[in-house]
Design an enzyme around this catalytic site. Structure first.
Site, short mmCIF file in Angstrom:
data_model
loop_
_atom_site.label_atom_id
_atom_site.label_comp_id
_atom_site.label_asym_id
_atom_site.label_seq_id
_atom_site.Cartn_x
_atom_site.Cartn_y
_atom_site.Cartn_z
N GLY A 221 0.75 -1.25 0.00
CA GLY A 221 0.00 0.00 0.00
C GLY A 221 0.78 1.30 0.00
O GLY A 221 0.21 2.36 -0.28
N PRO A 257 4.70 -5.62 -0.41
CA PRO A 257 4.87 -4.37 -1.16
C PRO A 257 4.89 -4.61 -2.67
O PRO A 257 5.46 -5.60 -3.13
CB PRO A 257 6.24 -3.87 -0.68
CG PRO A 257 6.99 -5.13 -0.37
CD PRO A 257 5.97 -6.09 0.18
N GLY A 258 4.28 -3.72 -3.39
CA GLY A 258 4.30 -3.82 -4.86
C GLY A 258 4.85 -2.54 -5.46
O GLY A 258 6.01 -2.45 -5.88
N ARG A 259 4.01 -1.50 -5.44
CA ARG A 259 4.34 -0.25 -6.11
C ARG A 259 5.64 0.38 -5.59
O ARG A 259 6.42 0.90 -6.38
CB ARG A 259 3.17 0.73 -5.90
CG ARG A 259 3.20 1.93 -6.80
CD ARG A 259 2.10 2.92 -6.42
NE ARG A 259 0.81 2.33 -6.20
CZ ARG A 259 -0.19 2.32 -7.09
NH1 ARG A 259 -0.03 2.89 -8.26
NH2 ARG A 259 -1.34 1.75 -6.79
N ARG A 295 -3.36 3.27 -16.63
CA ARG A 295 -3.68 3.98 -15.39
C ARG A 295 -4.31 5.36 -15.60
O ARG A 295 -5.27 5.70 -14.89
CB ARG A 295 -2.44 4.08 -14.49
CG ARG A 295 -1.82 2.72 -14.16
CD ARG A 295 -0.76 2.78 -13.08
NE ARG A 295 -1.35 3.10 -11.80
CZ ARG A 295 -1.31 4.29 -11.26
NH1 ARG A 295 -0.67 5.27 -11.85
NH2 ARG A 295 -1.91 4.50 -10.11
N CYS A 324 -8.75 5.46 -30.80
CA CYS A 324 -9.92 6.29 -31.09
C CYS A 324 -10.88 6.33 -29.90
O CYS A 324 -12.00 5.83 -29.97
CB CYS A 324 -10.62 5.77 -32.33
SG CYS A 324 -10.82 3.98 -32.28
N GLU A 325 -10.41 6.90 -28.82
CA GLU A 325 -11.23 7.12 -27.63
C GLU A 325 -10.70 8.37 -26.96
O GLU A 325 -9.48 8.53 -26.82
CB GLU A 325 -11.06 6.00 -26.60
CG GLU A 325 -11.72 4.73 -26.97
CD GLU A 325 -12.04 3.88 -25.75
OE1 GLU A 325 -12.38 4.45 -24.69
OE2 GLU A 325 -11.94 2.68 -25.87
N TYR A 353 2.09 -1.82 -12.15
CA TYR A 353 0.76 -1.71 -12.75
C TYR A 353 0.83 -1.04 -14.12
O TYR A 353 -0.06 -0.28 -14.49
CB TYR A 353 -0.21 -0.98 -11.80
CG TYR A 353 -0.20 -1.56 -10.41
CD1 TYR A 353 -0.73 -2.83 -10.18
CD2 TYR A 353 0.37 -0.88 -9.32
CE1 TYR A 353 -0.69 -3.40 -8.91
CE2 TYR A 353 0.41 -1.44 -8.06
CZ TYR A 353 -0.13 -2.71 -7.86
OH TYR A 353 -0.08 -3.27 -6.61
N1 LLP Z 1 -1.46 -7.12 -1.22
C1 LLP Z 1 -2.70 -7.24 -1.72
C2 LLP Z 1 -3.63 -8.22 -1.16
C3 LLP Z 1 -3.10 -6.42 -2.79
O1 LLP Z 1 -4.32 -6.52 -3.28
C4 LLP Z 1 -2.18 -5.48 -3.33
C5 LLP Z 1 -2.54 -4.62 -4.44
C6 LLP Z 1 -0.89 -5.41 -2.77
C7 LLP Z 1 -0.57 -6.24 -1.70
C8 LLP Z 1 0.18 -4.46 -3.28
O2 LLP Z 1 -0.15 -3.15 -3.04
P1 LLP Z 1 0.90 -1.97 -3.35
O3 LLP Z 1 2.06 -2.11 -2.38
O4 LLP Z 1 1.34 -2.11 -4.74
O5 LLP Z 1 0.12 -0.73 -3.10
N2 LLP Z 1 -3.90 -1.22 -10.52
C9 LLP Z 1 -3.89 -0.24 -9.44
C10 LLP Z 1 -3.37 -0.81 -8.14
C11 LLP Z 1 -4.14 -2.01 -7.64
C12 LLP Z 1 -3.60 -2.57 -6.37
C13 LLP Z 1 -4.17 -3.91 -6.11
N3 LLP Z 1 -3.72 -4.54 -4.92
C14 LLP Z 1 -3.07 0.96 -9.89
O6 LLP Z 1 -2.56 0.94 -11.00
O7 LLP Z 1 -2.95 1.93 -9.14
#
Ligand code: LLP
Length: 401
Positions: A221, A257-259, A295, A324-325, A353
């Site tokens: 998050g 962690p992802g983003r 995004r 074309c949007e 993402y």
């Molecule tokens: N854990 C769970 C259960 C999740 O659903 C997610 C992301 C994460 C961890 C990783 O979260 P992060 O650290 O990346 O915030 N497509 C959207 C983001 C969707 C996030 C979905 N869940 C975008 O492009 O902003």
């Protein structure tokens, strides 16, 4: 900090000029920096040192490219070991069991019963947590908020103790604790703290009723900087808050962690096709589109735009793709580097993402991915042509003539 910087007036990924990649691989193309991924992975890990037992599971959905996962696995991230998701099918649960996944985060009770039966049939007892919806407002875009009571994720926290007790009694499950993830791109850690305080109370309640709790999955998050002026939480802010809130928990803490790891480790490299006069401002039409980077169209998201060879001049323009949007617009009335037809440019913060949300809409090729490592680079995902995609389509015999 990232490794997409100007050197001698042009943008490089580490020691590779982006113009070289554009020349050799074509555009649009995602470019990742290995050093940046490693740096983010290390900074995040170091911020959580001192918390005791910590398990880091990269959120694969943010960037599932195999080369990216390899970099993170080498950095000690256990990608894919935790299986989360609100719609895991029984077949996927079975596949997960057969693959020996380390932990299943249950989203509701029926799923737990099915998983238990599948595990029992295999003579297994599988580790699971109950994903709790703590009912806090993450204060982020509504489409990426997941922890409000009416979101589809997890179970209401007030129902969790009774449900946990029923799940803990099932023969195929070893209930280890609780999980929560309240949303993505959080601009401060206060909503996380509110959620974790509730999780702490739940853990105490569960223990008071005789349950062993040895894991807490705190999700992902953390927000990242998209605009140069964005103020975002640092991993150390998370580390300090978690240390304070969880000091009496005595569990293994898990993070997803992802983003924060991948976001600023990637850019989308694109070429300006035309600069078309507009009514208020010119339209910079680039060869990347909403199918490559979804995004902005999906969330109105901002991705910083920069010329690969900036002249030092600026312009105010709209930036759009060729689809074309009207939604295929990356920015309106944005102050940007002055660009001309044929120039190269990047959208920043596209490592999370980005490619993973790409499609082939409008019969466009699937965008390729490149990883840079010092002065070398490799194509880590091919451009998949419209022709290849069409080759997987079939016209039935009864439509053939
Ligand atoms: N854990 C769970 C259960 C999740 O659903 C997610 C992301 C994460 C961890 C990783 O979260 P992060 O650290 O990346 O915030 N497509 C959207 C983001 C969707 C996030 C979905 N869940 C975008 O492009 O902003």
């Amino acid at each position: 900090m990232d490794h997409f910087q100007l050197k001698d007036g042009e943008l490089y990924a580490e020691s590779v000029p982006l113009a070289r990649i554009a020349e050799e691989v074509g555009t649009p193309v995602y470019v990742y920096s290995r050093a940046t991924l490693e740096r983010h992975a290390r900074v995040f890990r170091e911020a959580l040192e001192g918390l005791g037992r910590v398990h880091l599971a990269f959120a694969v959905k943010a960037n599932p490219n195999l080369a990216v996962l390899r970099v993170l696995a080498r950095a000690g991230y256990g990608a894919d070991i935790v299986f989360s998701g609100v719609g895991k099918t029984p077949a996927e649960l079975a596949q997960g069991l057969d693959a020996g996944l380390g932990q299943f985060n249950l989203e509701h009770e029926e799923e737990g019963h099915v998983l238990s039966a599948l595990a029992e049939a295999r003579g297994q007892r599988v580790s699971a947590t109950l994903r709790v919806n703590p009912d806090v407002d993450a204060g982020t875009h509504e489409k990426i908020s997941t922890g409000k009571a009416d979101n589809k994720f997890g179970v209401p926290i007030d129902q969790a103790p009774a449900m946990y007790a029923r799940l803990a009694a099932l023969p195929g499950l070893r209930m280890r604790g609780v999980a929560c993830h309240i949303g993505s791109q959080l601009s401060n850690v206060a909503p996380l703290e509110a959620a974790y305080v509730r999780i702490g109370r739940l853990i105490a309640d569960l223990r008071a009723t005789g349950h062993a709790v040895d894991r807490a999955d705190l999700g992902g998050g953390l927000g990242v900087r998209y605009r140069p002026e964005d103020v975002v939480p640092w991993p150390t802010d998370l580390g300090e808050m978690v240390a304070r809130v969880t000091k009496d928990w005595h569990v293994e803490l898990m993070f997803e962690p992802g983003r924060v790891i991948a976001g600023n480790a990637g850019v989308l490299l694109t070429r300006v096709v035309w600069v078309k006069p507009g009514v208020t401002h010119p339209y910079v039409i680039v060869d990347a589109a909403m199918n490559d980077l979804a995004r902005p169209a999906l969330y109105g998201a901002y991705h910083h735009f920069e010329a690969v060879r900036p002249s030092g001049e600026h312009m105010t323009a709209h930036i759009a793709g060729p689809v074309c949007e009207t939604g295929d617009t990356f920015a309106m009335s944005r102050a940007i580097d002055r660009v001309r037809s044929g120039d190269l440019a990047i959208f920043r913060t596209a490592g999370a993402y980005g490619a993973t949300m790409a499609s082939t809409y409008n019969s466009r090729a699937l965008v390729p991915e490149v990883m840079v490592d010092g002065d070398r680079y490799a194509v880590v995902a091919d451009r998949i042509s419209a022709e290849t995609i069409m080759n997987a389509e079939r016209v039935p015999e009864w439509l053939a003539d």
